[in-house]
Write a protein that holds these residues in place. Structure first.
Motif, short mmCIF file in Angstrom:
data_model
loop_
_atom_site.label_atom_id
_atom_site.label_comp_id
_atom_site.label_asym_id
_atom_site.label_seq_id
_atom_site.Cartn_x
_atom_site.Cartn_y
_atom_site.Cartn_z
N ILE A 14 0.83 -1.22 0.00
CA ILE A 14 0.00 0.00 0.00
C ILE A 14 0.86 1.27 0.00
CG2 ILE A 14 -1.99 -1.08 1.15
CD1 ILE A 14 -1.08 0.33 3.78
N ALA A 74 5.94 2.18 3.00
CA ALA A 74 6.26 0.97 3.75
C ALA A 74 6.92 0.01 2.78
CB ALA A 74 4.99 0.34 4.32
N VAL A 75 7.68 -0.93 3.31
CA VAL A 75 8.34 -1.89 2.42
C VAL A 75 8.01 -3.33 2.83
CG1 VAL A 75 10.28 -0.33 1.95
CG2 VAL A 75 10.48 -2.03 3.78
N GLY A 76 8.23 -4.24 1.87
CA GLY A 76 8.09 -5.66 2.16
C GLY A 76 6.85 -6.28 1.55
N GLY A 77 6.86 -7.61 1.51
CA GLY A 77 5.71 -8.33 0.98
C GLY A 77 6.11 -9.76 0.66
N GLU A 90 13.28 -5.36 4.20
CA GLU A 90 13.44 -4.77 5.54
C GLU A 90 14.89 -4.36 5.81
OE1 GLU A 90 11.84 -7.55 4.75
OE2 GLU A 90 9.76 -7.20 5.35
N LEU A 93 15.27 -0.86 4.98
CA LEU A 93 14.69 0.03 5.99
C LEU A 93 15.69 0.32 7.12
CD1 LEU A 93 11.82 1.13 6.33
CD2 LEU A 93 11.30 -0.85 7.74
N GLU A 278 7.36 8.38 8.52
CA GLU A 278 6.68 7.19 7.98
C GLU A 278 5.57 6.74 8.92
OE1 GLU A 278 9.16 3.58 8.26
OE2 GLU A 278 10.46 4.69 9.61
N HIS A 281 2.80 1.38 10.48
CA HIS A 281 2.35 0.09 9.96
C HIS A 281 3.23 -0.37 8.79
CE1 HIS A 281 0.57 2.08 6.50
NE2 HIS A 281 -0.05 2.92 7.31
N GLY A 282 3.00 -1.61 8.36
CA GLY A 282 3.75 -2.17 7.26
C GLY A 282 3.06 -1.96 5.92
N SER A 283 3.42 -2.79 4.93
CA SER A 283 2.96 -2.56 3.56
C SER A 283 1.60 -3.20 3.28
CB SER A 283 4.00 -3.12 2.59
OG SER A 283 4.20 -4.50 2.87
N ALA A 284 1.01 -3.84 4.29
CA ALA A 284 -0.33 -4.42 4.20
C ALA A 284 -0.63 -5.05 2.84
CB ALA A 284 -1.38 -3.34 4.52
N PRO A 285 0.16 -6.07 2.44
CA PRO A 285 -0.04 -6.65 1.11
C PRO A 285 -1.44 -7.23 0.93
CG PRO A 285 1.69 -7.84 2.35
CD PRO A 285 1.28 -6.68 3.19
N ASP A 286 -2.10 -7.58 2.04
CA ASP A 286 -3.45 -8.17 1.94
C ASP A 286 -4.48 -7.20 1.36
OD1 ASP A 286 -2.95 -6.79 4.37
OD2 ASP A 286 -4.61 -7.77 5.40
N ILE A 287 -4.24 -5.89 1.46
CA ILE A 287 -5.23 -4.94 0.94
C ILE A 287 -4.64 -4.02 -0.15
CG2 ILE A 287 -6.75 -4.90 2.97
CD1 ILE A 287 -5.31 -2.24 3.77
N ASN A 294 -5.86 2.90 4.79
CA ASN A 294 -6.08 4.15 5.51
C ASN A 294 -4.84 5.03 5.33
OD1 ASN A 294 -6.39 6.18 7.38
ND2 ASN A 294 -7.05 4.83 9.05
P1 NAD Z 1 1.12 -4.63 8.39
O1 NAD Z 1 1.24 -3.46 9.27
O2 NAD Z 1 1.50 -4.43 6.96
O3 NAD Z 1 -0.37 -5.20 8.42
C1 NAD Z 1 -1.01 -5.68 9.60
C2 NAD Z 1 -2.53 -5.60 9.43
O4 NAD Z 1 -2.93 -4.23 9.50
C3 NAD Z 1 -3.01 -6.11 8.06
O5 NAD Z 1 -4.26 -6.75 8.22
C4 NAD Z 1 -3.18 -4.86 7.24
O6 NAD Z 1 -4.16 -4.97 6.22
C5 NAD Z 1 -3.58 -3.84 8.31
N1 NAD Z 1 -3.10 -2.48 7.96
C6 NAD Z 1 -1.83 -2.03 8.05
N2 NAD Z 1 -1.77 -0.76 7.65
C7 NAD Z 1 -3.01 -0.41 7.27
C8 NAD Z 1 -3.58 0.79 6.75
N3 NAD Z 1 -2.86 1.89 6.51
N4 NAD Z 1 -4.90 0.79 6.50
C9 NAD Z 1 -5.67 -0.27 6.74
N5 NAD Z 1 -5.19 -1.44 7.25
C10 NAD Z 1 -3.87 -1.50 7.51
O7 NAD Z 1 2.02 -5.78 9.04
P2 NAD Z 1 2.37 -7.24 8.51
O8 NAD Z 1 1.18 -7.82 7.81
O9 NAD Z 1 2.98 -7.92 9.64
O10 NAD Z 1 3.53 -7.01 7.44
C11 NAD Z 1 3.32 -6.91 6.03
C12 NAD Z 1 4.66 -6.54 5.36
O11 NAD Z 1 5.07 -5.24 5.81
C13 NAD Z 1 5.79 -7.49 5.74
O12 NAD Z 1 6.57 -7.72 4.58
C14 NAD Z 1 6.56 -6.74 6.79
O13 NAD Z 1 7.91 -7.12 6.84
C15 NAD Z 1 6.40 -5.33 6.31
N6 NAD Z 1 6.56 -4.28 7.35
C16 NAD Z 1 7.11 -3.12 6.95
C17 NAD Z 1 7.22 -2.08 7.85
C18 NAD Z 1 7.77 -0.79 7.35
O14 NAD Z 1 7.95 -0.61 6.15
N7 NAD Z 1 8.04 0.17 8.22
C19 NAD Z 1 6.74 -2.21 9.15
C20 NAD Z 1 6.14 -3.40 9.52
C21 NAD Z 1 6.04 -4.44 8.60
#
Ligand code: NAD
Length: 356
Positions: A14, A74-77, A90, A93, A278, A281-287, A294
């Motif tokens: 995202i 955000a990075v990663g996936g 990461e 990062l 920054e 949260h992370g890159s939320a690949p699921d959405i 958000n």
């Molecule tokens: P995540 O924070 O990406 O997601 C966790 C949950 O929160 C997911 O269900 C996601 O859909 C939701 N979410 C996160 N941010 C959101 C937003 N802005 N709006 C709505 N929903 C949101 O954490 P994760 O799933 O553990 O990690 C996913 C990837 O992100 C991994 O590759 C991880 O290494 C990476 N990561 C990157 C950072 C960074 O770039 N600073 C920090 C944490 C994780």
């Protein structure tokens, strides 16, 4: 007219969607408050691996160093999850933080009135308000100390070392005291001085620096007590000053009190007010790509950038206010609530611009 160059690291998942909304809001603030911004794009994480084979290309470090501030998505996936540790997104990062000498991590934990219900903490415990800032040392301590494994008489052991130098403690303490002076004038330094020698040096140094800030009320708290006090009475804190490992844990705890991961911004600062901003949260690949992300944490990261690096506190406050108003009108799916319009990532960005 003031002019700023911002390096933009959109990253993965995202990242691009949320950063686009944040730069749109920054452009709107620039129009309103009379400054101009030039963006330079650079690659980090998975997108950098795909393009160059390296999660942190030298050009990215150079671009960041040549700018006034950095905005990161955000990075990663999953695409890069099978790569060896030192080639993963990461790694980029951690690498960019250390390449830029970002030694202070600032994480606000704030309750937005409109989101009170989202907090896992009872309303009566939150009290009238909660607005605390964790200032975490980011480049020293046990995460960077001597480590290793050894086998003696057939028994394997492993060790990590917590070590802080006086200058490291002094510079992070000054960041925290400077902030406390501009905020509620209260600073609580967290340590484990009843057990750890490094904590005793930490406590002595904080006491000495405190003399330079007579208007700031200082207290010391053991980390175990602090973990408890955060959920017992979070309103008692203004600025929490911590080492790297204690801040890692306490800032996650503090930020969850505010309820939603999509709302939480952060700043990492180096010398001379330079900073990388920054969402936590992370890159939320699921959405990713669904419009459900958000963007408010990234928009609030831009507000922190205006406050701590670009010295435009009025513009920063205007963005915070616009975010508060937007929350009372519409919600992205992660914070949806009955009776309020559900909007996409882009629509939320537009709404904040409209209310700014
Ligand atoms: P995540 O924070 O990406 O997601 C966790 C949950 O929160 C997911 O269900 C996601 O859909 C939701 N979410 C996160 N941010 C959101 C937003 N802005 N709006 C709505 N929903 C949101 O954490 P994760 O799933 O553990 O990690 C996913 C990837 O992100 C991994 O590759 C991880 O290494 C990476 N990561 C990157 C950072 C960074 O770039 N600073 C920090 C944490 C994780």
């Amino acid at each position: 007219m003031k002019h700023f160059t911002i390096t933009v690291l959109k990253g993965d998942g995202i990242g691009p969607e949320i950063v686009d909304q944040a730069t749109k809001v920054l452009d709107r603030a620039a129009d309103k408050f009379g400054f101009t911004v030039t963006y330079q794009r650079a690659l980090l994480g998975g997108e950098a691996i795909d393009a160059t084979g390296n999660p942190l290309p030298q050009e990215t470090i150079d671009a960041c160093k040549a700018s006034d501030a950095v905005l990161l998505g955000a990075v990663g996936g999953p695409k890069w999850d099978t790569l060896p540790g030192d080639q993963r997104p990461e790694k980029g990062l951690l690498g960019i933080r250390s390449a830029l000498g970002l030694f202070a991590n600032l994480r606000p934990a704030v309750i937005f009135e409109a989101l009170r219900d989202a907090s896992p903490i009872k309303q009566e415990i939150i009290g009238d308000s909660m607005d605390l800032m964790v200032v975490r040392e980011l480049t020293g301590g046990i995460y960077f100390g001597d480590r290793g494994r050894e086998t003696n008489h057939g028994v394997e052991s492993a060790y990590d070392t917590e070590r802080y130098s006086l200058p490291e403690i002094e510079r992070i303490a000054r960041v925290a005291f400077d902030l406390a002076e501009k905020r509620g004038k209260k600073l609580c330094s967290v340590d484990k001085a009843n057990v750890l020698e490094s904590s005793r040096l930490w406590r002595e140094t904080v006491a000495r620096i405190a003399k330079e800030y007579p208007q700031v009320e200082v207290s010391n708290m053991y980390v175990d007590n602090c973990a408890m006090q955060l959920v017992r009475n979070p309103g008692q804190f203004d600025v929490l000053l911590t080492s790297n490992i204690f801040g890692d844990i306490l800032s996650d705890e503090a930020s969850m009190i505010s309820g939603s991961i999509g709302m939480l911004a952060s700043a990492s600062l180096g010398e001379n007010q330079f900073g990388l901003y920054e969402p936590i949260h992370g890159s939320a690949p699921d959405i990713a790509g669904t419009g459900k992300a958000n963007p408010l944490a990234t928009i609030l990261s831009v507000s922190m950038m205006l406050k701590y690096t670009l010295n435009l506190p009025e513009a920063a406050k205007a963005i915070e206010d616009a975010v508060s108003k937007a929350l009372s009108q519409a919600r992205t799916p992660d914070i949806r609530t009955e009776g309020l319009r559900e909007v996409t990532c882009e629509q939320m960005g537009d709404l904040v611009c409209e209310l700014l």
